[in-house]
Design a protein around this motif. Structure first.
Motif, PDB file in Angstrom:
ATOM      1  N   ALA A 103       7.911  27.025  86.891  1.00  0.00           N
ATOM      2  CA  ALA A 103       8.237  26.578  85.535  1.00  0.00           C
ATOM      3  C   ALA A 103       8.258  27.753  84.562  1.00  0.00           C
ATOM      4  O   ALA A 103       9.114  27.829  83.667  1.00  0.00           O
ATOM      5  N   ILE A 104       7.318  28.665  84.738  1.00  0.00           N
ATOM      6  CA  ILE A 104       7.286  29.855  83.882  1.00  0.00           C
ATOM      7  C   ILE A 104       8.536  30.709  84.129  1.00  0.00           C
ATOM      8  O   ILE A 104       9.176  31.196  83.187  1.00  0.00           O
ATOM      9  N   ARG A 149       5.766  30.904  74.008  1.00  0.00           N
ATOM     10  CA  ARG A 149       6.383  29.677  73.495  1.00  0.00           C
ATOM     11  C   ARG A 149       6.014  28.460  74.332  1.00  0.00           C
ATOM     12  O   ARG A 149       6.176  27.321  73.884  1.00  0.00           O
ATOM     13  N   LEU A 150       5.540  28.701  75.541  1.00  0.00           N
ATOM     14  CA  LEU A 150       5.088  27.591  76.391  1.00  0.00           C
ATOM     15  C   LEU A 150       3.728  27.122  75.893  1.00  0.00           C
ATOM     16  O   LEU A 150       2.769  27.907  75.847  1.00  0.00           O
ATOM     17  N   LEU A 168       0.547  24.177  84.712  1.00  0.00           N
ATOM     18  CA  LEU A 168       1.843  24.855  84.666  1.00  0.00           C
ATOM     19  C   LEU A 168       1.945  25.726  85.909  1.00  0.00           C
ATOM     20  O   LEU A 168       1.001  26.450  86.247  1.00  0.00           O
ATOM     21  N   GLU A 225      11.459  29.762  85.251  1.00  0.00           N
ATOM     22  CA  GLU A 225      12.641  29.097  84.723  1.00  0.00           C
ATOM     23  C   GLU A 225      12.747  29.276  83.215  1.00  0.00           C
ATOM     24  O   GLU A 225      13.832  29.522  82.671  1.00  0.00           O
ATOM     25  N   HIS A 226      11.616  29.156  82.527  1.00  0.00           N
ATOM     26  CA  HIS A 226      11.590  29.370  81.070  1.00  0.00           C
ATOM     27  C   HIS A 226      12.024  30.801  80.740  1.00  0.00           C
ATOM     28  O   HIS A 226      12.789  31.025  79.793  1.00  0.00           O
ATOM     29  N   ALA A 227      11.547  31.766  81.529  1.00  0.00           N
ATOM     30  CA  ALA A 227      11.921  33.161  81.296  1.00  0.00           C
ATOM     31  C   ALA A 227      13.411  33.377  81.513  1.00  0.00           C
ATOM     32  O   ALA A 227      14.075  34.064  80.719  1.00  0.00           O
ATOM     33  N   LYS A 230      15.830  31.378  81.066  1.00  0.00           N
ATOM     34  CA  LYS A 230      16.618  30.785  79.990  1.00  0.00           C
ATOM     35  C   LYS A 230      16.576  31.613  78.708  1.00  0.00           C
ATOM     36  O   LYS A 230      17.427  31.443  77.831  1.00  0.00           O
ATOM     37  N   ASN A 231      15.594  32.484  78.582  1.00  0.00           N
ATOM     38  CA  ASN A 231      15.380  33.156  77.304  1.00  0.00           C
ATOM     39  C   ASN A 231      15.397  34.675  77.353  1.00  0.00           C
ATOM     40  O   ASN A 231      15.260  35.315  76.311  1.00  0.00           O
ATOM     41  N   VAL A 265       8.196  35.453  74.483  1.00  0.00           N
ATOM     42  CA  VAL A 265       8.922  34.329  75.077  1.00  0.00           C
ATOM     43  C   VAL A 265       7.960  33.423  75.856  1.00  0.00           C
ATOM     44  O   VAL A 265       8.006  32.191  75.754  1.00  0.00           O
ATOM     45  N   ILE A 266       7.046  34.010  76.620  1.00  0.00           N
ATOM     46  CA  ILE A 266       6.111  33.227  77.438  1.00  0.00           C
ATOM     47  C   ILE A 266       5.145  32.437  76.554  1.00  0.00           C
ATOM     48  O   ILE A 266       4.767  31.306  76.876  1.00  0.00           O
TER      49      ILE A 266
END
Length: 493
Positions: free
Chosen positions: A444-445, A407-408, A440, A447-449, A451-452, A404-405
């Motif tokens: 932000a990391i 993907r950034l 980054l 928040e991305h985590a 969501k997924n 998942v990470i």
């Protein structure tokens, strides 16, 4: 043992006897059988028949158990879905399993609903005329359950358990735990786990006993449920026993009805076992198993020598072997990979023949866990599969989080390792290195985590590094990262 016919069998023997309860529903045998027939009618009306897959995405409520038996009544297979999964994760499982129908508590789980041809709510499932005719009588090799477990590649795999697997597992548990029609299971573990289904639900029902589903676990109300239900046993993970053992001294519940508690899913310290047992007078028996083995493979004997710190002896009908890297059995006291054989070994991973062939070799299930047998045949787990993190009984595979990470676009390298947790045993932490010139921040990391990933998989700490340590062949050196965590913990102690 025809599991599909069990509700009818219990109702025929004693329709008024207690069967199943949750926080808001109480079902005797007769009412349980009638509710199962209504649910089977609802599934049949949506096109479910023998060989189909029904996805059940429900919290710990009695309707989950009803759905399980309703699907089996039609000859269908059940894949339990963790309600805590984010839509993309749940949708993947529903799609990969090829589910014809998805059962949910309430509408609104977008991703999972989109992946299913038909969706039923819990209310719609039981608000239907009963199915006609007798229950199906599935063959032993007919698929009963698809339990999804995370793999080291990051994508969850469907563990195929047939009716013979499930029947054998329940028979072993009934024998090992001496279950009778006088037993009452208090279910606190999730029903989407093999343990909740096998040890907490099916085994006591098959033995003629009853089940109370406690819903969401709370240490402050747990013993109230024990006293009110007069439960005779329950199964839990070390994190739960830790919370219960640490309750204020004034908490002094009546535990006289409880014969024993089962402790599994993650290693428990000898100190924790002794602390809980001495405080509440409830014997704890440690066991070990995995979904690929239907649930459990070893357990400390209820009547006999219990060796704290071990996970006990093989269950009746199963064999446990410890082997070296070449696959040769090792003598007592030497550590190697734990292998399991017996009628509870899965049929394989759904649509993954290569991974199945690597995991089951000549009838032996290769667990990836490291352990040793003593001279009496008791198994002690030395280590777990290489990188897996067990947080409060939940298996977390770092590569799934890392995927998942990655993907950034700013991320060059990502590595997840476990750090000790006083409450949960272990929790994931994330190390990240960015591409040259990229910007980054940790928020932000995170928040991305969020969501997924499901909440229990979220890294507790995120550290951005200039670069991650490498071993001599250029791979990320996770042992070095673990050591850095230990050093940090020591320096702040």
């Amino acid at each position: 043992m025809n599991l599909a016919a069990l509700p009818d069998l219990r109702a025929g023997r004693n329709p008024r006897a207690a069967c199943l309860a949750d926080d808001g529903v109480v079902l005797d045998n007769g009412r349980f059988a009638q509710t199962v027939r209504c649910a089977a009618g609802a599934l049949a009306a949506r096109g479910v028949s023998a060989g189909d897959v029904v996805a059940v995405m429900l919290p710990n409520i009695s309707t989950f158990v009803v759905a399980l038996f309703a699907a089996w009544r039609l000859g269908a297979t059940v894949t339990p879905v963790n309600p805590a999964l984010v839509p993309s994760e749940a949708g993947y499982q529903v799609s990969d399993a090829g589910a014809r129908v998805l059962i949910i508590d309430n509408a609104g789980t977008d991703g999972a609903e989109a992946a299913a041809p038909r969706v039923l709510t819990a209310r719609e499932l039981t608000d239907h005329p009963p199915a006609a005719g007798p229950a199906a009588d599935p063959a032993g090799d007919a698929l009963a359950l698809l339990i999804y477990t995370s793999g080291t590649t990051g994508k969850p795999k469907g563990v195929m358990l047939d009716h013979a697997n499930v029947a054998a597992m329940c028979a072993m548990m009934i024998e090992a735990m001496r279950l009778t029609d006088a037993d009452h299971s208090l279910l606190v573990l999730p029903l989407f786990h093999a343990n909740g289904i096998m040890a907490g639900t099916l085994s006591p029902l098959l033995a003629g006993g009853q089940v109370t589903i406690a819903g969401r676990f709370s240490p402050t109300t747990f013993f109230d449920r024990v006293e009110a239900s007069r439960a005779t046993y329950f199964s839990a993970v070390p994190a739960i026993y830790t919370m219960l053992a640490d309750l204020p001294p004034q908490v002094r519940p009546d535990t006289s009805s409880v014969r024993f508690g089962v402790c599994g899913a993650a290693p428990a310290s000898v100190e924790l076992l002794e602390k809980f047992q001495s405080r509440y007078g409830i014997p704890l028996i440690e066991g070990y198993g995995l979904s690929e083995g239907t649930c459990a493979s070893t357990i400390n004997p209820l009547d006999g020598v219990r060796k704290p710190g071990t996970v006990g002896l093989p269950l009746p009908g199963q064999a446990v072997r410890v082997v070296d890297a070449a696959g040769d059995p090792l003598p007592a006291g030497q550590a190697g990979e734990v292998l399991i054989a017996g009628p509870t070994v899965m049929r394989g991973y759904l649509n993954r023949p290569e991974e199945t062939a690597k995991t089951i070799v000549d009838g032996w299930l290769h667990t990836g866990d490291i352990g040793r047998l003593d001279a009496d045949g008791y198994l002690t787990l030395v280590d777990r599969a290489k990188d897996m993190i067990i947080r409060g009984g939940e298996n977390i595979y770092p590569k799934e989080i890392e995927g998942v990470i990655y993907r950034l676009p700013e991320v060059a390298e990502a590595a997840v390792v476990g750090r000790p947790s006083a409450v949960y045993g272990e929790e994931p932490v994330l190390f990240v290195a960015l591409n040259s010139g990229a910007e980054l921040n940790v928020d932000a990391i995170a928040e991305h985590a969020r969501k997924n990933l499901s909440k229990y998989k979220l890294p507790m700490v995120i550290t951005i590094c200039d670069e991650l340590p490498k071993n001599p062949i250029g791979k990320i050196d996770k042992p070095a990262l673990r050591k850095s965590l230990q050093s940090a913990a020591t320096s702040t102690a």
